[in-house]
Design a protein around this motif. Sequence first.
Motif, short mmCIF file in Angstrom:
data_model
loop_
_atom_site.label_atom_id
_atom_site.label_comp_id
_atom_site.label_asym_id
_atom_site.label_seq_id
_atom_site.Cartn_x
_atom_site.Cartn_y
_atom_site.Cartn_z
N VAL A 73 0.83 -1.20 0.00
CA VAL A 73 0.00 0.00 0.00
C VAL A 73 0.87 1.25 0.00
N LEU A 74 0.40 2.26 -0.72
CA LEU A 74 1.03 3.59 -0.73
C LEU A 74 0.03 4.59 -0.21
N VAL A 75 0.52 5.60 0.50
CA VAL A 75 -0.30 6.74 0.89
C VAL A 75 0.16 7.91 0.03
N VAL A 76 -0.78 8.55 -0.65
CA VAL A 76 -0.41 9.53 -1.67
C VAL A 76 -0.20 10.92 -1.07
N HIS A 77 0.45 10.96 0.09
CA HIS A 77 1.00 12.19 0.69
C HIS A 77 2.06 11.73 1.68
N THR A 78 2.79 12.65 2.25
CA THR A 78 3.85 12.29 3.20
C THR A 78 3.61 12.91 4.57
N GLY A 79 2.40 13.38 4.81
CA GLY A 79 2.08 13.94 6.12
C GLY A 79 1.70 12.86 7.11
N PRO A 80 1.30 13.26 8.33
CA PRO A 80 0.86 12.28 9.34
C PRO A 80 -0.36 11.50 8.83
N MET A 81 -0.44 10.25 9.21
CA MET A 81 -1.54 9.41 8.76
C MET A 81 -2.68 9.43 9.77
N ALA A 82 -3.88 9.77 9.29
CA ALA A 82 -5.06 9.75 10.14
C ALA A 82 -5.49 8.31 10.39
N LEU A 83 -6.40 8.14 11.35
CA LEU A 83 -6.90 6.79 11.67
C LEU A 83 -7.52 6.14 10.45
N GLN A 84 -8.33 6.89 9.69
CA GLN A 84 -8.96 6.32 8.51
C GLN A 84 -7.94 5.84 7.48
N THR A 85 -6.84 6.57 7.37
CA THR A 85 -5.78 6.16 6.45
C THR A 85 -5.20 4.81 6.88
N LYS A 86 -4.95 4.66 8.16
CA LYS A 86 -4.39 3.40 8.67
C LYS A 86 -5.36 2.24 8.48
N LEU A 87 -6.64 2.50 8.71
CA LEU A 87 -7.63 1.45 8.55
C LEU A 87 -7.73 1.02 7.09
N TRP A 88 -7.77 2.00 6.18
CA TRP A 88 -7.82 1.65 4.76
C TRP A 88 -6.55 0.93 4.32
N ALA A 89 -5.41 1.39 4.81
CA ALA A 89 -4.15 0.75 4.43
C ALA A 89 -4.12 -0.70 4.90
N ALA A 90 -4.64 -0.95 6.10
CA ALA A 90 -4.68 -2.32 6.61
C ALA A 90 -5.58 -3.19 5.74
N GLN A 91 -6.78 -2.69 5.42
CA GLN A 91 -7.71 -3.48 4.62
C GLN A 91 -7.15 -3.74 3.22
#
Length: 332
Positions: A73-91
Amino acid sequence: MAYDEPRADRGGVTERTPRTASLRAARRRRAERLGRDQGSAVSRRQLYAAGLSRAEVRANVRAGRWQRVGRHVLVVHTGPMALQTKLWAAQLSGGPRARLDGASALVAAGLTGFDVDRHRVSVPRGARVFRDALVDVRQTRRWRVDDLAGGAGTPRTRPEVAAVRGALWARSDRQAALLMTMVVQQGIAPADRIGQALLQVKRDRRLAFLTDLVTDLLGGVHSLAELDFARECRRRGFPEPTRQVVRRGADGRHYLDVVWEEWGVVVEVDGIQHALAQEVVADALRHNDVTLDHLTVLRLPVLGLRVAADEFFAQIERALVEAGWSGLGPAA
């Protein structure tokens, strides 16, 4: 848009092609749009399907535009990750059939105040499994299509099913009790639906403990259960029973919860206290004494009153009818 130098095609007509950098920028914007509804998290599978190459993905990470989360998984920014970002990344880490499960699914449904060290993701048998710092992807024999929660948001297991699984997977009985209690207190799932989901579990070392816990969460106070029982009898057209009848047995007086004296039928409404070891012998002796008085004794756990009422009341009706009740409604 900038263009490369003109070039001639096979027919001698010149054309201009967009520079490669512009195409790459357009693909980056496409990736960012993919992440808008996924907390800015995008799987490698999704990026490749959107036309990005592996080299482009690596280049965006090296340039500091994106950040990797785990292997897939990639997050398309480099800022702090919100809870929703972590949940989506896990799924997304688990693949297209993956869903958040257990405590992670409950957090995605709105549960607060319960810490999750590593998000649990369930996949069906045969799917890829792994663990890393963010996610624990596991196959489960309990994976079913109709356990998927409806609506928007991260794909996840329905709250009542997730509450049962989270409690089964908890590190201790204490953690299991905390999780299930918080789910009911915060309105994530009602206790009766959790009880229905618990009936699907056939065996587990923690099953008896959780059954007692759900019974308690259902409000298994003895008198309240009896009031509910009497209300159900009226609703179903049963004769009005007598409650808290005193009988004298071999070892003293017994209090029977519900009695139809005319038909010799007794129902004992078992609250959480009946699961305690010190009550088992006393309950058995009382049951036997009453049976020896030529009465039919049926047991009704409070959990059964909440999640399987139709089945239990069908048995009660059968006992009354076999004892001579006409089944035509309340006695005159």
